[in-house]
Design a protein around this motif. Structure first.
Motif, PDB file in Angstrom:
ATOM      1  N   VAL A  16       0.837  -1.199   0.000  1.00  0.00           N
ATOM      2  CA  VAL A  16       0.000   0.000   0.000  1.00  0.00           C
ATOM      3  C   VAL A  16       0.874   1.251   0.000  1.00  0.00           C
ATOM      4  CG1 VAL A  16      -1.627   1.353   1.381  1.00  0.00           C
ATOM      5  CG2 VAL A  16      -1.983  -1.106   1.103  1.00  0.00           C
ATOM      6  N   ALA A  17       1.975   1.201   0.781  1.00  0.00           N
ATOM      7  CA  ALA A  17       2.870   2.352   0.854  1.00  0.00           C
ATOM      8  C   ALA A  17       3.475   2.675  -0.510  1.00  0.00           C
ATOM      9  CB  ALA A  17       3.976   2.082   1.869  1.00  0.00           C
ATOM     10  N   THR A  18       3.789   1.624  -1.290  1.00  0.00           N
ATOM     11  CA  THR A  18       4.363   1.857  -2.626  1.00  0.00           C
ATOM     12  C   THR A  18       3.349   2.526  -3.545  1.00  0.00           C
ATOM     13  OG1 THR A  18       5.882  -0.010  -2.428  1.00  0.00           O
ATOM     14  CG2 THR A  18       5.372   0.738  -4.650  1.00  0.00           C
ATOM     15  N   GLN A 151       3.540   1.271  14.896  1.00  0.00           N
ATOM     16  CA  GLN A 151       3.076   0.173  14.031  1.00  0.00           C
ATOM     17  C   GLN A 151       3.034   0.651  12.589  1.00  0.00           C
ATOM     18  OE1 GLN A 151      -0.723  -1.389  15.241  1.00  0.00           O
ATOM     19  NE2 GLN A 151      -1.035  -2.502  13.345  1.00  0.00           N
ATOM     20  N   GLY A 152       3.540  -0.156  11.689  1.00  0.00           N
ATOM     21  CA  GLY A 152       3.478   0.180  10.275  1.00  0.00           C
ATOM     22  C   GLY A 152       4.189   1.474   9.961  1.00  0.00           C
ATOM     23  N   ARG A 153       3.436   2.448   9.440  1.00  0.00           N
ATOM     24  CA  ARG A 153       3.981   3.764   9.090  1.00  0.00           C
ATOM     25  C   ARG A 153       3.659   4.802  10.149  1.00  0.00           C
ATOM     26  NH1 ARG A 153       7.732   3.808   6.433  1.00  0.00           N
ATOM     27  NH2 ARG A 153       7.343   5.647   5.173  1.00  0.00           N
ATOM     28  N   ALA A 154       3.321   4.354  11.366  1.00  0.00           N
ATOM     29  CA  ALA A 154       2.943   5.264  12.450  1.00  0.00           C
ATOM     30  C   ALA A 154       3.865   5.090  13.647  1.00  0.00           C
ATOM     31  CB  ALA A 154       1.495   5.011  12.871  1.00  0.00           C
ATOM     32  N   GLY A 155       4.397   6.203  14.139  1.00  0.00           N
ATOM     33  CA  GLY A 155       5.236   6.191  15.328  1.00  0.00           C
ATOM     34  C   GLY A 155       4.848   7.339  16.242  1.00  0.00           C
ATOM     35  N   ASN A 309       9.510  10.190   3.259  1.00  0.00           N
ATOM     36  CA  ASN A 309      10.537  10.055   2.231  1.00  0.00           C
ATOM     37  C   ASN A 309      11.285   8.725   2.230  1.00  0.00           C
ATOM     38  OD1 ASN A 309      10.799  12.720   0.671  1.00  0.00           O
ATOM     39  ND2 ASN A 309      10.665  13.398   2.810  1.00  0.00           N
ATOM     40  N   ASP A 310      10.919   7.818   3.154  1.00  0.00           N
ATOM     41  CA  ASP A 310      11.626   6.533   3.210  1.00  0.00           C
ATOM     42  C   ASP A 310      10.663   5.428   3.608  1.00  0.00           C
ATOM     43  OD1 ASP A 310      13.309   4.385   3.533  1.00  0.00           O
ATOM     44  OD2 ASP A 310      14.768   5.423   4.791  1.00  0.00           O
TER      45      ASP A 310
END
Length: 335
Positions: A16-18, A151-155, A309-310
């Motif tokens: 999904v991130a891609t 978790q995942g793309r969340a910090g 960005n990463d």
């Protein structure tokens, strides 16, 4: 939108991130993958508003912030000041995403997409209050302030709440206080729970029994601080010191102590948390735990920019040190 983007990702054989990166014009995705994703986007007729711009190679350069705290709150003002420093250096615009319904059908993801936000900062919520699962699963880069989501793309980023309160207990014990109470903020809030835990650890290490009657509930406000302090003063054995979860609740506690005909710090020592402007201008000036709110604001944007960005970056977990600022509301115990 979340369901559709997952469908595109599944069909294209990517994350999904891609897909999100491709739709937002990132250059970190290789050309073959980008072309494959765009073909599936076209075939599946998936064109959200944010994608319409990014498909022509442009990023929105917009970050959103969800918050429940008023923009006028002194705590948020300092956080916003730090955010502005980082936003300027990184080239982002910030949009305010606080107008929302608390219904179970509310979607953070749809709100982010409707405003073309590349990432989001979340501040002032409890874990159980809203449905954050959809936001976390969506792959939208997210940084929580004072809520330990990783978790995942969340910090997240937070002050060292537990250690700060433990140090405060040690300071009061050094002033010969053994009847130390704790005036809580919202008991469901992450920061309040961490501060209570630090209080308990501090007592335990000094072999001082933990007393339930010395815990008074509030919600970080002056009004509840006043009422909570009245409850503590009515105890058969009232405390000689009180640690408050915010400076505003500490001011309320000072009012209650004054109305009871007692003096600070002669009769009771009072310590706040935050070090907002009022802490240094009231008399006596408030002893308090200083949070580096400007740094928290600045780092929340910097951490979010790194996530944006990463794709491979693990979710951040950053703890910001605090400082005990000793002023006029704390002194050696006299009883």
């Amino acid at each position: 939108m979340a369901t559709k983007i997952r469908d595109v990702a599944k069909a294209a054989g990517v994350s999904v991130a891609t897909v999100s990166k491709v739709l937002n014009g990132y250059t970190t995705v290789n050309e073959n993958t980008k072309e494959r994703v765009l073909q599936f986007v076209k075939d599946m007729q998936f064109y959200p508003n944010s994608a319409a711009r990014s498909l022509v190679g442009r990023r929105s350069m917009t970050i959103g912030i969800f918050l429940t705290t008023s923009l006028a709150h002194p705590f948020f003002n300092q956080i916003l000041s730090g955010m502005e420093q980082a936003l300027k250096s990184k080239g982002y615009d910030l949009i305010y995403l606080a107008q929302f319904s608390r219904s179970k059908d509310y979607s953070f993801v749809r709100h982010c997409q409707s405003r073309n936000a590349e990432g989001v900062v979340v501040f002032g919520f409890q874990r159980e209050e809203m449905n954050f699962d959809e936001l976390i699963r969506s792959g939208i880069p997210t940084v929580f302030i004072d809520l330990d989501v990783k978790q995942g793309r969340a910090g997240y980023i937070s002050s060292d709440n537990e250690a700060a309160t433990e140090r405060t207990v040690q300071y009061l014990i050094g002033l010969h206080h053994h009847k130390i109470s704790f005036l809580s903020g919202d008991k469901e809030a992450y920061a309040s729970k961490q501060r209570l835990q630090g209080y308990r650890i501090g007592l335990e290490r000094a072999n001082i029994p933990y007393r339930e009657d010395y815990i008074a509930d509030g919600d970080f406000t002056r009004e509840t601080g006043y009422l909570a302090m009245k409850t503590l003063l009515a105890l058969p054995e009232p405390p000689t010191a009180v640690i408050c979860c915010s400076d505003l609740s500490a001011v309320g506690a000072l009012d209650a102590i004054h109305d009871a005909g007692l003096s600070v710090p002669e009769d009771i020592s009072v310590i706040g948390f935050d070090d907002i402007e009022i802490a240094s201008v009231i008399r006596p000036a408030l002893t308090t735990v200083r949070q580096n709110m400007t740094m928290i604001g600045r780092r929340s944007i910097e951490l979010l920019d790194e996530l944006i960005n990463d794709d491979a970056l693990p979710p951040p977990e950053e703890i910001v040190p605090t400082e005990l600022v000793i002023r006029g509301t704390s002194a050696i115990a006299k009883r």
